[in-house]
Design a protein around this motif. Structure first.
Motif, PDB file in Angstrom:
ATOM      1  N   PRO A  67      37.238  57.608   8.940  1.00  0.00           N
ATOM      2  CA  PRO A  67      36.716  58.355   7.782  1.00  0.00           C
ATOM      3  C   PRO A  67      36.832  57.562   6.480  1.00  0.00           C
ATOM      4  CG  PRO A  67      38.231  59.725   9.045  1.00  0.00           C
ATOM      5  CD  PRO A  67      38.314  58.342   9.603  1.00  0.00           C
ATOM      6  N   LEU A  68      37.941  56.847   6.297  1.00  0.00           N
ATOM      7  CA  LEU A  68      38.131  56.070   5.073  1.00  0.00           C
ATOM      8  C   LEU A  68      37.277  54.814   5.068  1.00  0.00           C
ATOM      9  CD1 LEU A  68      41.994  56.380   4.594  1.00  0.00           C
ATOM     10  CD2 LEU A  68      40.178  57.671   3.462  1.00  0.00           C
ATOM     11  N   LYS A  69      36.932  54.326   6.240  1.00  0.00           N
ATOM     12  CA  LYS A  69      36.115  53.117   6.336  1.00  0.00           C
ATOM     13  C   LYS A  69      34.742  53.354   5.712  1.00  0.00           C
ATOM     14  CE  LYS A  69      35.181  49.417   9.497  1.00  0.00           C
ATOM     15  NZ  LYS A  69      36.124  48.663  10.247  1.00  0.00           N
ATOM     16  N   THR A  70      34.161  54.513   5.961  1.00  0.00           N
ATOM     17  CA  THR A  70      32.854  54.798   5.363  1.00  0.00           C
ATOM     18  C   THR A  70      32.961  54.905   3.843  1.00  0.00           C
ATOM     19  OG1 THR A  70      33.152  57.182   5.725  1.00  0.00           O
ATOM     20  CG2 THR A  70      31.943  55.965   7.414  1.00  0.00           C
ATOM     21  N   ASP A  71      34.088  55.419   3.339  1.00  0.00           N
ATOM     22  CA  ASP A  71      34.293  55.476   1.891  1.00  0.00           C
ATOM     23  C   ASP A  71      34.422  54.071   1.310  1.00  0.00           C
ATOM     24  OD1 ASP A  71      34.199  58.207   2.075  1.00  0.00           O
ATOM     25  OD2 ASP A  71      36.362  58.503   1.864  1.00  0.00           O
ATOM     26  N   ALA A  72      35.133  53.203   2.012  1.00  0.00           N
ATOM     27  CA  ALA A  72      35.282  51.822   1.546  1.00  0.00           C
ATOM     28  C   ALA A  72      33.944  51.095   1.587  1.00  0.00           C
ATOM     29  CB  ALA A  72      36.317  51.091   2.396  1.00  0.00           C
ATOM     30  N   GLU A  73      33.140  51.374   2.605  1.00  0.00           N
ATOM     31  CA  GLU A  73      31.801  50.773   2.683  1.00  0.00           C
ATOM     32  C   GLU A  73      30.935  51.261   1.526  1.00  0.00           C
ATOM     33  OE1 GLU A  73      30.584  51.945   6.593  1.00  0.00           O
ATOM     34  OE2 GLU A  73      31.568  50.241   7.552  1.00  0.00           O
ATOM     35  N   LEU A  74      31.038  52.537   1.210  1.00  0.00           N
ATOM     36  CA  LEU A  74      30.296  53.098   0.080  1.00  0.00           C
ATOM     37  C   LEU A  74      30.730  52.426  -1.223  1.00  0.00           C
ATOM     38  CD1 LEU A  74      28.305  55.258  -0.965  1.00  0.00           C
ATOM     39  CD2 LEU A  74      30.237  56.822  -1.097  1.00  0.00           C
ATOM     40  N   LEU A  75      32.030  52.232  -1.386  1.00  0.00           N
ATOM     41  CA  LEU A  75      32.547  51.563  -2.573  1.00  0.00           C
ATOM     42  C   LEU A  75      32.020  50.131  -2.667  1.00  0.00           C
ATOM     43  CD1 LEU A  75      34.459  51.567  -5.026  1.00  0.00           C
ATOM     44  CD2 LEU A  75      36.267  50.831  -3.473  1.00  0.00           C
ATOM     45  N   LEU A  76      32.015  49.413  -1.558  1.00  0.00           N
ATOM     46  CA  LEU A  76      31.504  48.041  -1.547  1.00  0.00           C
ATOM     47  C   LEU A  76      30.017  48.009  -1.885  1.00  0.00           C
ATOM     48  CD1 LEU A  76      32.022  45.041  -1.058  1.00  0.00           C
ATOM     49  CD2 LEU A  76      31.562  45.431   1.371  1.00  0.00           C
ATOM     50  N   ASN A  77      29.247  48.934  -1.334  1.00  0.00           N
ATOM     51  CA  ASN A  77      27.816  48.995  -1.645  1.00  0.00           C
ATOM     52  C   ASN A  77      27.576  49.276  -3.123  1.00  0.00           C
ATOM     53  OD1 ASN A  77      26.937  48.438   0.951  1.00  0.00           O
ATOM     54  ND2 ASN A  77      26.849  50.584   1.539  1.00  0.00           N
ATOM     55  N   GLU A  78      28.319  50.223  -3.691  1.00  0.00           N
ATOM     56  CA  GLU A  78      28.157  50.542  -5.109  1.00  0.00           C
ATOM     57  C   GLU A  78      28.587  49.368  -5.986  1.00  0.00           C
ATOM     58  OE1 GLU A  78      26.606  53.093  -6.517  1.00  0.00           O
ATOM     59  OE2 GLU A  78      26.118  53.737  -4.492  1.00  0.00           O
ATOM     60  N   PHE A  79      29.634  48.682  -5.584  1.00  0.00           N
ATOM     61  CA  PHE A  79      30.083  47.506  -6.322  1.00  0.00           C
ATOM     62  C   PHE A  79      28.998  46.427  -6.312  1.00  0.00           C
ATOM     63  CE2 PHE A  79      32.285  43.368  -6.411  1.00  0.00           C
ATOM     64  CZ  PHE A  79      32.881  43.459  -7.651  1.00  0.00           C
ATOM     65  N   ASN A  80      28.424  46.184  -5.141  1.00  0.00           N
ATOM     66  CA  ASN A  80      27.358  45.189  -5.035  1.00  0.00           C
ATOM     67  C   ASN A  80      26.126  45.606  -5.843  1.00  0.00           C
ATOM     68  OD1 ASN A  80      28.779  43.351  -3.454  1.00  0.00           O
ATOM     69  ND2 ASN A  80      28.209  44.385  -1.565  1.00  0.00           N
ATOM     70  N   ASN A  81      25.815  46.896  -5.853  1.00  0.00           N
ATOM     71  CA  ASN A  81      24.685  47.380  -6.664  1.00  0.00           C
ATOM     72  C   ASN A  81      24.942  47.158  -8.150  1.00  0.00           C
ATOM     73  OD1 ASN A  81      23.211  48.195  -4.453  1.00  0.00           O
ATOM     74  ND2 ASN A  81      23.915  50.318  -4.555  1.00  0.00           N
ATOM     75  N   LEU A  82      26.170  47.394  -8.575  1.00  0.00           N
ATOM     76  CA  LEU A  82      26.527  47.175  -9.977  1.00  0.00           C
ATOM     77  C   LEU A  82      26.389  45.697 -10.341  1.00  0.00           C
ATOM     78  CD1 LEU A  82      27.601  48.272 -12.661  1.00  0.00           C
ATOM     79  CD2 LEU A  82      29.895  47.953 -11.750  1.00  0.00           C
ATOM     80  N   LEU A  83      26.821  44.834  -9.447  1.00  0.00           N
ATOM     81  CA  LEU A  83      26.682  43.395  -9.687  1.00  0.00           C
ATOM     82  C   LEU A  83      25.218  42.988  -9.777  1.00  0.00           C
ATOM     83  CD1 LEU A  83      29.408  41.830  -7.395  1.00  0.00           C
ATOM     84  CD2 LEU A  83      29.440  42.108  -9.866  1.00  0.00           C
TER      85      LEU A  83
END
Length: 111
Positions: A67-83
């Motif tokens: 369950p936390l892995k999908t949250d971490a993936e979401l965080l990584l995707n949002e971070f990459n989008n911000l970059l």
């Protein structure tokens, strides 16, 4: 019954206001982070900072339960989008093109 309905409507209104406030906080933080990235990028050292953030998120991905892995993936995707957005801002004009914003699918802009 009327009081119950009014109570539900009041609760929904409060939740809506809280959601809008949370969205505004997140957007403000995104703007601040974007400005910081632009500043750091001009002064050097941005790559090291970005690599450290990516390493930390990847470590969380490796250690996280499903369950936390999908949250971490979401965080990584949002971070990459911000970059990506920050890089686009750096390479393009600083002026906002309202007509371009209006033509974006799924997005709306107001004057």
């Amino acid at each position: 019954m009327k009081n119950l309905i009014l109570g539900v409507i009041a609760k929904i209104s409060k939740m809506d206001a809280e959601a809008k406030q949370l969205a505004a906080k997140v957007e403000a933080q995104s703007l601040l982070i974007g400005a910081l990235l632009l500043t750091i990028g001009k002064n050097g050292g941005m790559n090291e900072m970005l690599e450290n953030v990516r390493k930390a998120i990847n470590a969380a991905l490796d250690a996280a339960d499903t369950p936390l892995k999908t949250d971490a993936e979401l965080l990584l995707n949002e971070f990459n989008n911000l970059l990506l957005l920050t890089q686009l801002l750096e390479t393009n004009d600083a002026e906002i093109d309202i007509n371009a914003l209006r033509s974006m699918p799924g997005e709306t802009a107001t004057d």
